[in-house]
Design a protein around this motif. Structure first.
Motif, PDB file in Angstrom:
ATOM      1  N   ASP A 127       0.848  -1.194   0.000  1.00  0.00           N
ATOM      2  CA  ASP A 127       0.000   0.000   0.000  1.00  0.00           C
ATOM      3  C   ASP A 127       0.888   1.250   0.000  1.00  0.00           C
ATOM      4  N   GLU A 128       0.926   1.913  -1.137  1.00  0.00           N
ATOM      5  CA  GLU A 128       1.849   3.045  -1.321  1.00  0.00           C
ATOM      6  C   GLU A 128       1.653   4.124  -0.249  1.00  0.00           C
ATOM      7  N   ALA A 173      -1.184 -14.836  -8.142  1.00  0.00           N
ATOM      8  CA  ALA A 173       0.105 -14.415  -8.731  1.00  0.00           C
ATOM      9  C   ALA A 173       0.289 -12.909  -8.572  1.00  0.00           C
ATOM     10  N   ASN A 174      -0.754 -12.160  -8.869  1.00  0.00           N
ATOM     11  CA  ASN A 174      -0.657 -10.700  -8.760  1.00  0.00           C
ATOM     12  C   ASN A 174      -0.385 -10.255  -7.329  1.00  0.00           C
ATOM     13  N   ARG A 175      -1.024 -10.913  -6.401  1.00  0.00           N
ATOM     14  CA  ARG A 175      -0.850 -10.515  -5.003  1.00  0.00           C
ATOM     15  C   ARG A 175       0.602 -10.787  -4.550  1.00  0.00           C
ATOM     16  N   MET A 176       1.165 -11.918  -4.978  1.00  0.00           N
ATOM     17  CA  MET A 176       2.559 -12.213  -4.616  1.00  0.00           C
ATOM     18  C   MET A 176       3.507 -11.167  -5.197  1.00  0.00           C
ATOM     19  N   VAL A 236       7.378  -7.831  -4.662  1.00  0.00           N
ATOM     20  CA  VAL A 236       8.185  -6.966  -5.539  1.00  0.00           C
ATOM     21  C   VAL A 236       7.827  -5.485  -5.324  1.00  0.00           C
ATOM     22  N   THR A 237       6.563  -5.140  -5.562  1.00  0.00           N
ATOM     23  CA  THR A 237       6.187  -3.722  -5.413  1.00  0.00           C
ATOM     24  C   THR A 237       6.370  -3.272  -3.969  1.00  0.00           C
ATOM     25  N   GLY A 238       6.004  -4.122  -3.028  1.00  0.00           N
ATOM     26  CA  GLY A 238       6.146  -3.767  -1.610  1.00  0.00           C
ATOM     27  C   GLY A 238       7.597  -3.475  -1.265  1.00  0.00           C
ATOM     28  N   THR A 239       8.486  -4.338  -1.714  1.00  0.00           N
ATOM     29  CA  THR A 239       9.916  -4.130  -1.461  1.00  0.00           C
ATOM     30  C   THR A 239      10.383  -2.823  -2.097  1.00  0.00           C
ATOM     31  N   MET A 240       9.937  -2.603  -3.336  1.00  0.00           N
ATOM     32  CA  MET A 240      10.342  -1.381  -4.047  1.00  0.00           C
ATOM     33  C   MET A 240       9.839  -0.123  -3.324  1.00  0.00           C
ATOM     34  N   THR A 273      17.187  -8.868  -8.900  1.00  0.00           N
ATOM     35  CA  THR A 273      17.528  -7.967 -10.005  1.00  0.00           C
ATOM     36  C   THR A 273      17.265  -6.509  -9.610  1.00  0.00           C
ATOM     37  N   PHE A 274      16.129  -6.292  -8.992  1.00  0.00           N
ATOM     38  CA  PHE A 274      15.798  -4.946  -8.508  1.00  0.00           C
ATOM     39  C   PHE A 274      16.908  -4.431  -7.594  1.00  0.00           C
ATOM     40  N   THR A 275      17.355  -5.269  -6.677  1.00  0.00           N
ATOM     41  CA  THR A 275      18.350  -4.849  -5.679  1.00  0.00           C
ATOM     42  C   THR A 275      19.700  -4.564  -6.331  1.00  0.00           C
ATOM     43  N   ARG A 276      20.065  -5.374  -7.318  1.00  0.00           N
ATOM     44  CA  ARG A 276      21.340  -5.141  -8.018  1.00  0.00           C
ATOM     45  C   ARG A 276      21.341  -3.763  -8.674  1.00  0.00           C
TER      46      ARG A 276
END
Ligand SMILES: NC(=O)c1ccc[n+]([C@@H]2O[C@H](COP(=O)([O-])OP(=O)(O)OC[C@H]3O[C@@H](n4cnc5c(N)ncnc54)[C@H](OP(=O)(O)O)[C@@H]3O)[C@@H](O)[C@H]2O)c1
Lengths: 235, 101
Positions: A56-57, A97-100, A105-109, A154-157
């Protein structure tokens, strides 16, 4: 207000590995800020809980703004919160799948983005994002979960390159199976099979996780970024 | 927020970015000063710092939490950050949106 103690945000502290890490780092002298969607009973003057869904942004922004208001700083982030739904891909609904992807991914970002805005002011920060060995070992039955965690790596790299100039390091940590609710539903034979494929043939422990995080967040690790460390010999 | 206030916020943030990189502020800084593309007065990382700085000023001084980030951020043609004036207008629009939500 500015504290002398370092401030750490750990996502997903209600239970499991995140819970262990919150208590571990409180004992190490950090002020720990944690979040989860449900109530958390960690009771310490050095702990503050936020009811926030990392996907949740608005919630993530409010949480980080609140941390800054109370402490004036944010030094370390451990992006531990995640969900897994283990299922054959032919039986996986799009919604799951979308929720994961949204949480992992989005949550971490989102947490990285908001935290980095605070860290860059002090030109110092440590970010550790949680992945898993099931991505590199390509474990059948966990395709979408593993894919979401590959995305985290990949995001973290790339994040490491985008934030390096502000003294912020970004690394990923991938655990082997650890007996938490996340894998309690996985059949024992399946877990044994994974453990037998490791160089070190035992389950992982929360202590193993703290050990790798300690290394990544150490002030001496200012030249360690964009890396991924897996437990158990997996590369 | 009126146009003048927004422009002042952007200009203060530009100043702060130049302070951070330790370079003198360009002369003739105005609403027309270019922020994105080949004629920009700052590089793309400067834009990142600038946007973060503006978000912080808006939150601290006006009590509104805004996200100025935008998919067209780095497009010299369409970026809402392309000049000081365009960015100031984007700040106003984003604040209005945040208030309406
Ligand atoms: N256990 C393993 O075998 C293993 C192996 C490798 C990697 N990992 C990784 O280690 C991390 C922790 O796993 P775990 O085993 O401790 O899992 P867990 O026992 O299921 O705990 C997950 C934690 O995250 C929180 N959480 C879940 N979704 C959230 C959301 N959207 N927003 C905020 N908090 C959320 C949960 O609290 P709420 O439900 O209250 O939100 C809970 O506190 C994960 O990143 C996982 O992928 C685990």
């Amino acid at each position: 207000m500015t504290d002398a103690k370092k401030v750490m945000l750990i996502t997903g502290t209600r239970k499991g590995i995140g819970r262990y890490l919150a208590e571990y780092y409180i004992n190490q002298g950090y002020l720990v800020e944690g979040c989860s969607r449900k109530e958390c009973d960690i009771d310490s003057p050095f702990y503050h809980h936020h009811f926030v869904d990392v996907a949740d942004e608005k919630g993530v922004r409010t949480m980080v703004a609140d941390i800054v208001k109370r402490h004036g700083r944010l030094d370390v982030v451990l992006n531990n919160a995640a969900i897994a739904s283990m299922n054959h891909v032919l039986l996986t609904p799009a919604a799951s799948a979308n929720r994961m992807l949204e949480v992992n991914v989005t949550g971490t970002m989102l947490v990285c983005r908001e935290a980095a805005k605070v860290m860059m002011r002090k030109r110092w920060g440590r970010i550790v994002n949680f992945t898993t060995i099931v991505a590199p070992i390509a474990l059948a039955g966990e395709a979408v979960y593993a894919a979401s965690k590959s995305a985290v790596v990949t995001f973290t790299r790339i994040l490491a390159f985008e934030l390096g100039q502000w003294g912020i390091t970004c690394n990923s940590f991938g655990a082997t199976p650890i007996m938490t609710d996340m894998i309690r539903g996985v059949p024992k034979e399946k877990v044994d099979e994974v453990v037998n494929g490791l160089a070190i043939k035992r389950l992982g422990t929360p202590e193993d996780c703290a050990n790798v995080c300690d290394f990544f967040i150490s002030p001496a690790s200012d030249n360690i970024t964009g890396q991924v460390i897996y437990l158990g010999g997996i590369t | 927020m009126d146009a003048n206030t927004a422009e002042q916020i952007v200009l203060r943030a530009v100043q702060s970015v130049f302070d951070q990189i330790g370079e003198p502020l360009p002369e003739n800084l105005s609403a027309e000063s270019v922020l994105v593309g080949p004629d920009a007065i700052i590089d793309s990382l400067g834009v990142v710092s600038l946007i973060v700085e503006i978000e912080q000023i808006v939150e601290a001084e006006h009590g509104v939490s805004v996200i100025l980030a935008n998919d067209k951020a780095m497009s010299a043609k369409n970026s809402p950050f392309r000049t000081v004036g365009v960015l100031a207008a984007h700040v106003i629009a984003t604040i209005e949106e945040a208030k309406a939500a």
